[in-house]
Design a protein around this motif. Structure first.
Motif, PDB file in Angstrom:
ATOM      1  N   LEU A 287     -10.912  12.720  16.270  1.00  0.00           N
ATOM      2  CA  LEU A 287      -9.586  12.141  16.093  1.00  0.00           C
ATOM      3  C   LEU A 287      -9.464  11.487  14.719  1.00  0.00           C
ATOM      4  O   LEU A 287      -8.432  11.616  14.049  1.00  0.00           O
ATOM      5  CB  LEU A 287      -9.322  11.114  17.193  1.00  0.00           C
ATOM      6  CG  LEU A 287      -7.972  10.403  17.164  1.00  0.00           C
ATOM      7  CD1 LEU A 287      -6.831  11.398  17.252  1.00  0.00           C
ATOM      8  CD2 LEU A 287      -7.892   9.389  18.312  1.00  0.00           C
ATOM      9  N   VAL A 288     -10.524  10.797  14.280  1.00  0.00           N
ATOM     10  CA  VAL A 288     -10.491  10.141  12.974  1.00  0.00           C
ATOM     11  C   VAL A 288     -10.344  11.170  11.858  1.00  0.00           C
ATOM     12  O   VAL A 288      -9.449  11.071  11.013  1.00  0.00           O
ATOM     13  CB  VAL A 288     -11.763   9.303  12.740  1.00  0.00           C
ATOM     14  CG1 VAL A 288     -11.778   8.750  11.314  1.00  0.00           C
ATOM     15  CG2 VAL A 288     -11.849   8.167  13.742  1.00  0.00           C
ATOM     16  N   TYR A 289     -11.221  12.160  11.842  1.00  0.00           N
ATOM     17  CA  TYR A 289     -11.203  13.124  10.744  1.00  0.00           C
ATOM     18  C   TYR A 289      -9.980  14.037  10.808  1.00  0.00           C
ATOM     19  O   TYR A 289      -9.464  14.467   9.771  1.00  0.00           O
ATOM     20  CB  TYR A 289     -12.499  13.924  10.724  1.00  0.00           C
ATOM     21  CG  TYR A 289     -13.668  13.092  10.207  1.00  0.00           C
ATOM     22  CD1 TYR A 289     -13.747  12.740   8.863  1.00  0.00           C
ATOM     23  CD2 TYR A 289     -14.657  12.640  11.062  1.00  0.00           C
ATOM     24  CE1 TYR A 289     -14.798  11.963   8.380  1.00  0.00           C
ATOM     25  CE2 TYR A 289     -15.709  11.859  10.595  1.00  0.00           C
ATOM     26  CZ  TYR A 289     -15.775  11.527   9.257  1.00  0.00           C
ATOM     27  OH  TYR A 289     -16.802  10.747   8.783  1.00  0.00           O
ATOM     28  N   MET A 290      -9.502  14.312  12.010  1.00  0.00           N
ATOM     29  CA  MET A 290      -8.271  15.102  12.131  1.00  0.00           C
ATOM     30  C   MET A 290      -7.092  14.318  11.561  1.00  0.00           C
ATOM     31  O   MET A 290      -6.215  14.872  10.885  1.00  0.00           O
ATOM     32  CB  MET A 290      -8.007  15.462  13.588  1.00  0.00           C
ATOM     33  CG  MET A 290      -6.751  16.315  13.804  1.00  0.00           C
ATOM     34  SD  MET A 290      -6.486  16.716  15.551  1.00  0.00           S
ATOM     35  CE  MET A 290      -6.065  15.089  16.206  1.00  0.00           C
ATOM     36  N   SER A 291      -7.070  13.005  11.811  1.00  0.00           N
ATOM     37  CA  SER A 291      -5.998  12.162  11.287  1.00  0.00           C
ATOM     38  C   SER A 291      -6.031  12.116   9.765  1.00  0.00           C
ATOM     39  O   SER A 291      -4.989  11.999   9.112  1.00  0.00           O
ATOM     40  CB  SER A 291      -6.113  10.745  11.855  1.00  0.00           C
ATOM     41  OG  SER A 291      -6.002  10.743  13.256  1.00  0.00           O
ATOM     42  N   ALA A 292      -7.229  12.196   9.214  1.00  0.00           N
ATOM     43  CA  ALA A 292      -7.383  12.117   7.764  1.00  0.00           C
ATOM     44  C   ALA A 292      -7.198  13.461   7.073  1.00  0.00           C
ATOM     45  O   ALA A 292      -7.002  13.509   5.857  1.00  0.00           O
ATOM     46  CB  ALA A 292      -8.770  11.581   7.429  1.00  0.00           C
ATOM     47  N   ALA A 293      -7.251  14.548   7.832  1.00  0.00           N
ATOM     48  CA  ALA A 293      -7.180  15.881   7.236  1.00  0.00           C
ATOM     49  C   ALA A 293      -5.876  16.080   6.483  1.00  0.00           C
ATOM     50  O   ALA A 293      -4.789  15.789   6.974  1.00  0.00           O
ATOM     51  CB  ALA A 293      -7.303  16.951   8.327  1.00  0.00           C
ATOM     52  N   GLY A 294      -5.995  16.553   5.256  1.00  0.00           N
ATOM     53  CA  GLY A 294      -4.818  16.842   4.460  1.00  0.00           C
ATOM     54  C   GLY A 294      -4.221  15.642   3.763  1.00  0.00           C
ATOM     55  O   GLY A 294      -3.332  15.785   2.931  1.00  0.00           O
ATOM     56  N   ALA A 295      -4.701  14.444   4.105  1.00  0.00           N
ATOM     57  CA  ALA A 295      -4.194  13.228   3.460  1.00  0.00           C
ATOM     58  C   ALA A 295      -5.219  12.764   2.440  1.00  0.00           C
ATOM     59  O   ALA A 295      -6.352  12.437   2.797  1.00  0.00           O
ATOM     60  CB  ALA A 295      -3.957  12.145   4.508  1.00  0.00           C
ATOM     61  N   GLN A 296      -4.829  12.744   1.194  1.00  0.00           N
ATOM     62  CA  GLN A 296      -5.740  12.358   0.127  1.00  0.00           C
ATOM     63  C   GLN A 296      -5.059  11.306  -0.747  1.00  0.00           C
ATOM     64  O   GLN A 296      -3.959  11.518  -1.235  1.00  0.00           O
ATOM     65  CB  GLN A 296      -6.124  13.558  -0.742  1.00  0.00           C
ATOM     66  CG  GLN A 296      -6.833  14.660   0.035  1.00  0.00           C
ATOM     67  CD  GLN A 296      -8.229  14.250   0.484  1.00  0.00           C
ATOM     68  OE1 GLN A 296      -8.890  13.490  -0.186  1.00  0.00           O
ATOM     69  NE2 GLN A 296      -8.651  14.745   1.624  1.00  0.00           N
ATOM     70  N   GLY A 297      -5.719  10.176  -0.928  1.00  0.00           N
ATOM     71  CA  GLY A 297      -5.193   9.151  -1.812  1.00  0.00           C
ATOM     72  C   GLY A 297      -4.052   8.371  -1.199  1.00  0.00           C
ATOM     73  O   GLY A 297      -3.580   8.638  -0.090  1.00  0.00           O
ATOM     74  N   HIS A 298      -3.592   7.354  -1.925  1.00  0.00           N
ATOM     75  CA  HIS A 298      -2.545   6.472  -1.417  1.00  0.00           C
ATOM     76  C   HIS A 298      -1.238   7.211  -1.167  1.00  0.00           C
ATOM     77  O   HIS A 298      -0.539   6.959  -0.184  1.00  0.00           O
ATOM     78  CB  HIS A 298      -2.332   5.325  -2.409  1.00  0.00           C
ATOM     79  CG  HIS A 298      -1.142   4.482  -2.096  1.00  0.00           C
ATOM     80  ND1 HIS A 298      -0.987   3.859  -0.875  1.00  0.00           N
ATOM     81  CD2 HIS A 298      -0.050   4.163  -2.827  1.00  0.00           C
ATOM     82  CE1 HIS A 298       0.159   3.186  -0.883  1.00  0.00           C
ATOM     83  NE2 HIS A 298       0.736   3.360  -2.052  1.00  0.00           N
TER      84      HIS A 298
END
Length: 379
Positions: A287-298
């Motif tokens: 769930l953590v890494y899926m939430s972060a997928a595709g989101a880079q930087g502020h």
């Protein structure tokens, strides 16, 4: 196997290699700062990966910062907490929103593993209700002057400054307040369940240089609130790391301990516990890494719905998995000084810190009411 780039996989492997050196002293810090571990990470070009290279970081993604926290926190929970706090919380805010002067003043020492910058949000009468904060910055004789008080602030005894949330005349904002300013007074120091100090301090007529202002006004402060989504994910992966550490210990014990003529892991009741613990850990990490997928930087921070869901779920999973590990190991794990006793006290904190369970539920409900259920392409 998680979907990592070749660079991220190499980084994670290097982090795991260095973290293995921390095993001998893990669970022995007792509230002290594992400075030697932080120095070692800095020497290996691993510490504060999401901080800009110009200030001693690696200029990598926030996802990479989570890989570090997971690798280190799984071996040494204390060092994992420091990597999370200095990669994803206050120093990250300075890097994102600060002037060149304030970055030069504080970040190089942080990324070298020689300094700590705290986050100061809660007040005696304003915890989760940030809108009720009374710590304020006013303009007096051409200067910015801060007055107020903050409580439950971690890292003050060994830190140099705090990113402090305040109220400006035009709205909320944040400033950097050095602890050695003569207007900063330590009122009380509490010791939490994990053995670390949390501090209540007052701010009396502290002059804030313009260079120490991070955000000011509704628009700028909204950007800081968006950046908190990375902090929530950082907290989430920290709790996953602690749950993984507890599961590893439960597996090892169940594979060695014999009762009634067979190993504990031969009893179906224990097998099912271990399987359920793994299901919880793996779904939480995914769930953590899926939430972060595709989101880079502020600019491309993950949405509040996903990050609050991850924060809520992972905090509860950590407490549940550590509790089950204590149940499997039994009386030994209930003794002070046992690694699982240590993890149990640590895990309980994350259902309060970085946003309580109740605040995450409010955020999730608000996002659903505002935006509805995400469509397939947005998940």
């Amino acid at each position: 196997m998680r979907s990592l780039t070749a660079e991220q996989r190499d980084y994670a492997e290097r982090a795991e290699s260095v973290a293995a050196e921390f095993e001998e002293k893990a669970y022995t810090w007792g509230g002290d700062v594992p400075w030697e571990n932080l120095h070692r990470l800095a020497e290996a070009d691993l510490y504060c990966p999401s901080i800009s290279e110009k200030y001693g970081g690696q200029g990598l993604s926030d996802v990479t910062a989570m890989l570090l926290t997971e690798a280190v926190g799984r071996v040494c929970p204390d060092t994992g907490w420091f990597t999370y706090m200095q990669s994803s919380v206050a120093p990250r805010a300075i890097d994102l929103f600060g002037s060149e002067a304030v970055k030069d003043e504080f970040l190089p020492a942080v990324t070298a593993g020689e300094s700590f910058v705290s986050i100061a949000i809660s007040e005696p009468e304003a915890g989760s209700d940030v809108g009720s904060m009374t710590t304020e910055v006013t303009e007096e004789d051409g200067q910015l002057v801060c007055n107020g008080e903050k409580t439950w602030v971690g890292g003050v005894p060994f830190g140099d400054a705090a990113v402090t949330w305040v109220r400006f005349p035009e709205g909320l904002g944040s400033v950097v307040v050095p602890f050695d300013d003569p207007g900063v007074e330590i009122e009380e120091v509490y010791t939490n369940m994990a053995g670390y100090a949390q501090t209540h301090f007052t701010i009396d007529d502290v002059v804030i240089p313009e260079t120490h202002v991070l955000t000011r006004g509704e628009g700028a402060f909204k950007e800081q609130l968006v950046s908190l989504n990375w902090e929530r994910l950082g907290s989430s992966i920290l709790t996953v790391a602690w749950a993984e550490a507890a599961l590893e210990q439960a597996l090892a014990y169940a594979g060695e301990r014999e009762q009634f003529g067979q190993r504990l892991d031969g009893f179906q009741g224990i097998e099912w516990k271990l399987a359920e613990m793994y299901r919880q850990v793996e779904t939480a990490a995914s769930l953590v890494y899926m939430s972060a997928a595709g989101a880079q930087g502020h600019e491309r921070a993950p949405p509040r719905l996903q990050t609050s869901t991850a924060k809520l779920h992972c905090s509860q999973v950590a407490e549940d998995v550590v509790s089950e590990a204590v149940q499997i190991v039994g009386a030994r794990a209930y003794q002070q000084g046992h690694p699982l006793e240590h993890l149990y006290r640590f895990a309980r904190s994350r259902r309060i810190a970085a946003g309580t369970d109740e605040m995450q539920l409010n955020t999730i409900a608000g996002a659903l009411k505002d935006d509805g259920l995400p469509v397939v392409s947005e998940r």
